[in-house]
Scaffold this active site. Structure first.
Site, short mmCIF file in Angstrom:
data_model
loop_
_atom_site.label_atom_id
_atom_site.label_comp_id
_atom_site.label_asym_id
_atom_site.label_seq_id
_atom_site.Cartn_x
_atom_site.Cartn_y
_atom_site.Cartn_z
N HIS A 19 -4.32 3.05 5.63
CA HIS A 19 -5.39 2.13 5.18
C HIS A 19 -5.48 2.15 3.65
O HIS A 19 -5.44 1.13 3.00
CB HIS A 19 -6.74 2.50 5.77
CG HIS A 19 -7.88 1.83 5.04
ND1 HIS A 19 -8.26 0.52 5.29
CD2 HIS A 19 -8.67 2.25 4.01
CE1 HIS A 19 -9.24 0.18 4.46
NE2 HIS A 19 -9.50 1.21 3.67
N HIS B 109 -5.23 -0.84 -0.13
CA HIS B 109 -5.85 -0.84 -1.46
C HIS B 109 -4.87 -0.79 -2.63
O HIS B 109 -5.16 -1.37 -3.69
CB HIS B 109 -6.78 0.38 -1.60
CG HIS B 109 -8.06 0.28 -0.84
ND1 HIS B 109 -9.13 -0.47 -1.25
CD2 HIS B 109 -8.44 0.87 0.31
CE1 HIS B 109 -10.12 -0.35 -0.38
NE2 HIS B 109 -9.73 0.45 0.59
N GLU C 281 -13.29 -4.40 0.75
CA GLU C 281 -12.81 -4.04 2.09
C GLU C 281 -12.53 -5.25 2.98
O GLU C 281 -11.55 -5.24 3.72
CB GLU C 281 -13.82 -3.10 2.77
CG GLU C 281 -13.90 -1.72 2.17
CD GLU C 281 -12.59 -0.91 2.26
OE1 GLU C 281 -12.52 0.14 1.63
OE2 GLU C 281 -11.64 -1.32 2.96
N SER D 63 -5.05 -4.04 6.21
CA SER D 63 -4.46 -2.89 6.93
C SER D 63 -4.78 -2.92 8.42
O SER D 63 -4.45 -2.00 9.16
CB SER D 63 -4.99 -1.58 6.33
OG SER D 63 -6.40 -1.53 6.48
N1 HBI Z 1 -14.22 8.22 -0.30
N2 HBI Z 1 -11.96 8.70 -0.14
C1 HBI Z 1 -12.96 7.79 -0.13
N3 HBI Z 1 -12.69 6.48 0.08
C2 HBI Z 1 -13.68 5.55 0.09
O1 HBI Z 1 -13.40 4.34 0.26
C3 HBI Z 1 -15.01 5.97 -0.10
C4 HBI Z 1 -15.25 7.32 -0.31
N4 HBI Z 1 -16.50 7.76 -0.50
C5 HBI Z 1 -17.64 6.87 -0.57
C6 HBI Z 1 -17.30 5.47 -0.27
N5 HBI Z 1 -16.04 5.05 -0.09
C7 HBI Z 1 -18.43 4.47 -0.15
O2 HBI Z 1 -19.66 5.14 -0.24
C8 HBI Z 1 -18.41 3.44 -1.25
O3 HBI Z 1 -17.35 2.57 -0.96
C9 HBI Z 1 -19.68 2.64 -1.24
FE FE Z 2 -10.93 1.23 2.09
#
Ligand code: HBI
Ligand code: FE
Length: 273
Positions: free
Chosen positions: A127, A132, A173, A192
């Site tokens: 993903h 991304h 997303e 994804s």
């Molecule tokens: N941590 N590794 C990772 N990937 C994320 O997309 C992610 C995160 N921590 C917090 C988070 N996303 C969300 O709280 C934010 O996208 C709002």
């Molecule tokens: Fe993501």
């Protein structure tokens, strides 16, 4: 609410939650599973992905094995100044936004199991990388994501993270973009996903809203099923421009308003194609 039990190994994570990717530890079976996921999704790209994603993915040639993050970072840095930071999985908001603000994208190091081929709750390397990383090569998108990171740290200070998280959800997303070949996906959760990509673009059911900051920030979402609604931008420069203003006044006004459902029509809704 009990914190979901996270799957990754956080024991060796640093204070910024970074870990070693340990690329040599991936098994042949994991590379084979990654190749199958890549083959399925890349077959959908010409019909459903935005041109910027398709172009960047082709340039990455990342379908043969689970990518070596440091090798990709060496190619990415000169283009938009971004790099990949290996993480054990979801990390706390503060650490996440601090990385984005510094042009570091957290990518999970573990791969789903074969049983999760069609759906996984927590973001895995497929993903995060396939969804991304390619668009980090696009300057306007890369600029927006860095600004989003700074905005996330500010939203945390203002106690407004849930509103900004909805914006992230409906753009980074699950975002759609209008192109001369019709609506295409730029959201990583769509790009994804084996099934939701076609659903978002061809499906009769979902509502497709024109870009609307306030509607996005107020519209709830489900993480365990297809979305009831998607939002359409006119391009990455448009996304960058429309998310540039200071959100503090918007947060102040929206915070006391109820969260909206995506599938309940509102008078102000502007449905597009
Ligand atoms: N941590 N590794 C990772 N990937 C994320 O997309 C992610 C995160 N921590 C917090 C988070 N996303 C969300 O709280 C934010 O996208 C709002
Ligand atoms: Fe993501």
């Amino acid at each position: 609410m009990k914190e979901a039990v996270l799957r990754g190994d956080y024991s060796r994570a640093g204070p910024d939650y970074a870990v070693e990717q340990d690329w040599a530890a991936y098994t042949g079976a994991e590379h084979a599973l990654y190749r199958r996921l890549y083959a399925r999704q890349s077959a959908l790209v010409p019909r459903y992905a935005c041109p910027e994603f398709e172009h960047a993915l082709a340039g990455l040639d990342a379908g043969q094995a689970i990518p070596d993050f440091s090798a990709v970072s060496r190619r990415l840095r000169p283009v938009t100044g971004w790099e990949i930071v290996p993480v054990p999985g979801l990390i706390p908001d503060e650490a996440f936004f601090t990385h984005l603000a510094a042009r570091r994208f957290p990518v999970t190091v573990w791969l789903r199991t074969q049983a999760e081929f069609d759906y996984i709750v927590e973001p895995d390397v497929f993903h995060d990388f396939f969804g991304h990383v390619p668009l980090l090569f696009d300057p306007a998108y890369a600029e927006h994501l860095c600004e989003y990171g700074k905005g996330g740290l500010k939203a945390l200070r203002l106690g407004a993270l849930p509103m900004l998280a909805r914006l992230y959800w409906y753009t980074i997303e699950f975002g759609l973009v209008r192109t001369e070949r019709g609506l295409r996906a730029y959201g990583a959760g769509l790009l994804s996903s084996g099934g939701e990509l076609a659903h978002a673009i061809d499906g009769p059911a979902p509502r497709r809203f024109a870009f609307d900051l306030e509607r996005m920030m107020r519209t709830g979402y489900a993480i365990d099923r297809y979305q009831d609604a998607y939002f359409v931008i006119e391009g990455f420069a448009h996304l960058l421009r429309d998310t540039a203003p200071d959100f503090a006044p918007l947060y102040a006004r929206l915070r006391q308003l109820p969260v909206l459902a995506a599938d309940v029509p509102l008078p102000g809704d502007h449905i597009v194609g």
